[in-house]
Design an enzyme around this catalytic site. Structure first.
Site, short mmCIF file in Angstrom:
data_model
loop_
_atom_site.label_atom_id
_atom_site.label_comp_id
_atom_site.label_asym_id
_atom_site.label_seq_id
_atom_site.Cartn_x
_atom_site.Cartn_y
_atom_site.Cartn_z
N ASP A 64 0.81 -1.23 0.00
CA ASP A 64 0.00 0.00 0.00
C ASP A 64 0.84 1.28 0.00
OD1 ASP A 64 1.07 -0.07 2.50
OD2 ASP A 64 -0.84 -0.06 3.59
N GLY A 65 2.17 1.14 -0.10
CA GLY A 65 3.04 2.32 -0.17
C GLY A 65 3.64 2.72 1.17
N LYS A 220 16.60 41.14 -6.19
CA LYS A 220 15.70 40.13 -6.75
C LYS A 220 14.30 40.30 -6.17
CE LYS A 220 15.29 35.78 -5.15
NZ LYS A 220 15.75 34.43 -4.76
N ASP A 246 25.07 31.15 -3.13
CA ASP A 246 23.72 31.00 -2.59
C ASP A 246 23.67 29.73 -1.74
OD1 ASP A 246 21.08 31.65 -2.19
OD2 ASP A 246 20.57 31.78 -4.32
N ASP A 250 17.50 25.82 -6.82
CA ASP A 250 16.31 24.98 -6.99
C ASP A 250 15.97 24.93 -8.48
OD1 ASP A 250 13.93 23.63 -6.84
OD2 ASP A 250 12.91 25.05 -5.53
N1 LIG Z 1 9.76 24.80 -1.49
C1 LIG Z 1 9.53 26.06 -1.89
N2 LIG Z 1 9.81 26.43 -3.15
C2 LIG Z 1 9.60 27.67 -3.57
N3 LIG Z 1 9.10 28.66 -2.80
C3 LIG Z 1 8.79 28.31 -1.53
C4 LIG Z 1 9.00 27.02 -1.02
N4 LIG Z 1 8.61 27.01 0.27
C5 LIG Z 1 8.16 28.24 0.55
N5 LIG Z 1 8.26 29.02 -0.53
C6 LIG Z 1 7.89 30.40 -0.68
O1 LIG Z 1 9.05 31.23 -0.68
C7 LIG Z 1 8.70 32.51 -0.17
C8 LIG Z 1 9.61 32.86 0.94
O2 LIG Z 1 10.78 33.34 0.39
P1 LIG Z 1 11.53 34.60 1.00
O3 LIG Z 1 12.38 35.08 -0.10
O4 LIG Z 1 12.29 34.02 2.16
O5 LIG Z 1 10.49 35.60 1.39
C9 LIG Z 1 7.27 32.43 0.33
O6 LIG Z 1 6.43 32.97 -0.63
C10 LIG Z 1 7.05 30.95 0.47
O7 LIG Z 1 5.71 30.57 0.33
O1 LIG Z 2 16.75 28.33 -7.89
P1 LIG Z 2 15.50 29.03 -7.48
O2 LIG Z 2 14.25 28.28 -7.86
O3 LIG Z 2 15.46 30.47 -7.91
O4 LIG Z 2 15.47 29.02 -5.88
C1 LIG Z 2 16.61 29.20 -5.11
C2 LIG Z 2 16.55 30.53 -4.42
O5 LIG Z 2 15.39 30.56 -3.52
C3 LIG Z 2 15.81 30.84 -2.20
O6 LIG Z 2 15.77 32.19 -1.96
P2 LIG Z 2 14.41 32.96 -1.68
O7 LIG Z 2 13.75 33.36 -2.96
O8 LIG Z 2 13.57 32.21 -0.71
O9 LIG Z 2 14.96 34.34 -1.09
P3 LIG Z 2 15.76 34.67 0.24
O10 LIG Z 2 17.08 33.94 0.16
O11 LIG Z 2 15.93 36.15 0.14
O12 LIG Z 2 14.92 34.24 1.40
C4 LIG Z 2 17.27 30.41 -2.17
O13 LIG Z 2 17.99 31.07 -1.15
C5 LIG Z 2 17.77 30.73 -3.55
O14 LIG Z 2 18.20 32.07 -3.66
#
Ligand SMILES: Nc1ncnc2c1ncn2[C@@H]1O[C@H](COP(=O)(O)O)[C@@H](O)[C@H]1O
Ligand SMILES: O=P(O)(O)OC[C@H]1O[C@H](OP(=O)(O)OP(=O)(O)O)[C@H](O)[C@@H]1O
Length: 339
Positions: A64-65, A220, A246, A250
């Protein structure tokens, strides 16, 4: 070193005060190391550093996973380390970690340390809008409730996550291995660039160690999840070798938009450095277009052979994790590794 680009993982231990000889002295009769399935090659390297084998464990999936874990040797009274980055598939890997912790508690381990080289859900570290979860805190609660006594984490997305745990947490950095590698390349006229405001402290720390290199910051913005928009660069990058740093890459939206802007602003070369290679689509397409001289990452997250590209450089943090585990086991200082 370039011969290893895109293929093997490079080890580095110059800047970091690791003591490989110490492993010969280790009293590991009560030390046990187990690996979850998220990054077995990294766990094997850590075990090699410590001069021991990974503990035997059965892991299987029912029809069932649901997951089944059984530790295959007595760990009664032992100091147990469970290595499991919470990377893709994040929910499966997290659940596996929780089940491993629970199995160890119920097997009467003296201490259980969750070694989490990549902490998933870290970006959900606060409410950015109404009616959201602070999932990074929820994950901390789950790990603590499962029975972990201690956490070893690496390059957490934000420092406040340390405070989400009411158990001891050792937070270590991948920067020494990246720094060693950059120094070995003897790059000239470097400017260290933070791809967003959130990464300034990290970039400044690296710049300081690169002979006080100048710092630039990219402005950004995010209009939507997973969409990065870069506006301008604060600082002089013209004719310089730009080193973007960084915590994670992602989708690579942030780092590739940043690199394009740096090229437009006259940077002669652009390197990207990040501890965690999350590499969600379309990261590989974005990173392999020729924007970067090199994309330098560590092995906190495994990278499939099919996702490797010529500019990719993978550095190993295994020695650093191994040394930290040994120091925790021996009740000696972890922070002195980084001084
Ligand atoms: N896993 C995630 N991938 C992309 N964005 C995410 C993820 N988890 C939360 N978030 C969103 O990122 C922003 C926070 O980023 P900051 O740059 O630190 O403000 C927020 O909108 C989350 O919902
Ligand atoms: O490769 P990507 O899909 O662009 O995601 C990676 C970026 O996202 C996160 O930053 P975030 O936008 O959360 O900003 P922060 O570091 O200012 O919180 C992380 O620190 C990288 O900068």
């Amino acid at each position: 070193m370039n011969a290893h680009r895109g293929s093997a993982v490079l080890s580095s231990a110059t800047t970091l005060k690791v003591q490989p000889a110490a492993t010969a002295l280790i009293d590991n009769s009560r030390l046990r190391l187990f690996s979850g399935s998220a990054n077995v090659p990294l766990s094997q390297e850590v075990a090699r550093y410590l001069g021991m084998d990974l503990g035997p464990m059965i892991r299987k999936r029912f029809a069932d996973g649901e997951l089944y874990i059984q530790i295959q040797e007595s760990i009664r009274g032992c100091d147990v380390y469970l290595i499991q980055p919470c990377c893709h598939p994040v929910n499966d890997n997290l659940m596996e970690l929780l089940i491993m912790i629970d199995a160890c508690r119920r097997a009467s381990a003296r201490q259980v340390t969750a070694v989490i080289p990549y902490y998933g859900y870290a970006r959900a570290d606060r409410k950015t809008a109404g009616r959201e979860s602070i999932t990074a805190k929820l994950v901390a609660n789950l790990i603590t409730q499962a029975g972990a006594n201690r956490i070893l984490a690496m390059d957490l997305h934000s420092a406040q996550i340390q405070g989400y745990f009411d158990i001891p947490l050792d937070h270590i950095y991948g920067s020494p291995v990246v720094l060693d590698y950059l120094v070995s390349k003897q790059l000239s006229d470097i400017v260290v660039v933070s791809p967003d405001v959130g990464g300034v402290a990290r970039a400044r720390a690296l710049a300081k160690k690169l002979d006080d290199a100048p710092l630039a910051i990219i402005d950004k913005r995010r209009q939507a999840h997973n969409v990065a928009e870069v506006l301008n660069v604060i600082g002089d990058v013209k004719g310089k070798t730009a080193v973007l740093v960084d915590d994670m890459i992602d989708t690579a939206g942030t780092i590739s938009a940043g690199a394009r802007l740096l090229r437009e602003e006259g940077a002669s070369h652009v390197y990207a450095c990040a501890t965690h290679a999350v590499f969600s689509p379309p990261a590989i397409e974005r990173l392999s277009t020729g924007l970067f001289e090199e994309v330098i990452v560590t092995n906190t997250i495994p990278i499939a052979e099919s996702d490797r590209f010529p500019q990719l450089v993978m550095l190993s943090v295994a020695n650093m994790l191994g040394e930290t585990i040994w120091r925790i086991h021996e009740d000696s200082s972890v922070s002195s590794m980084f001084r």
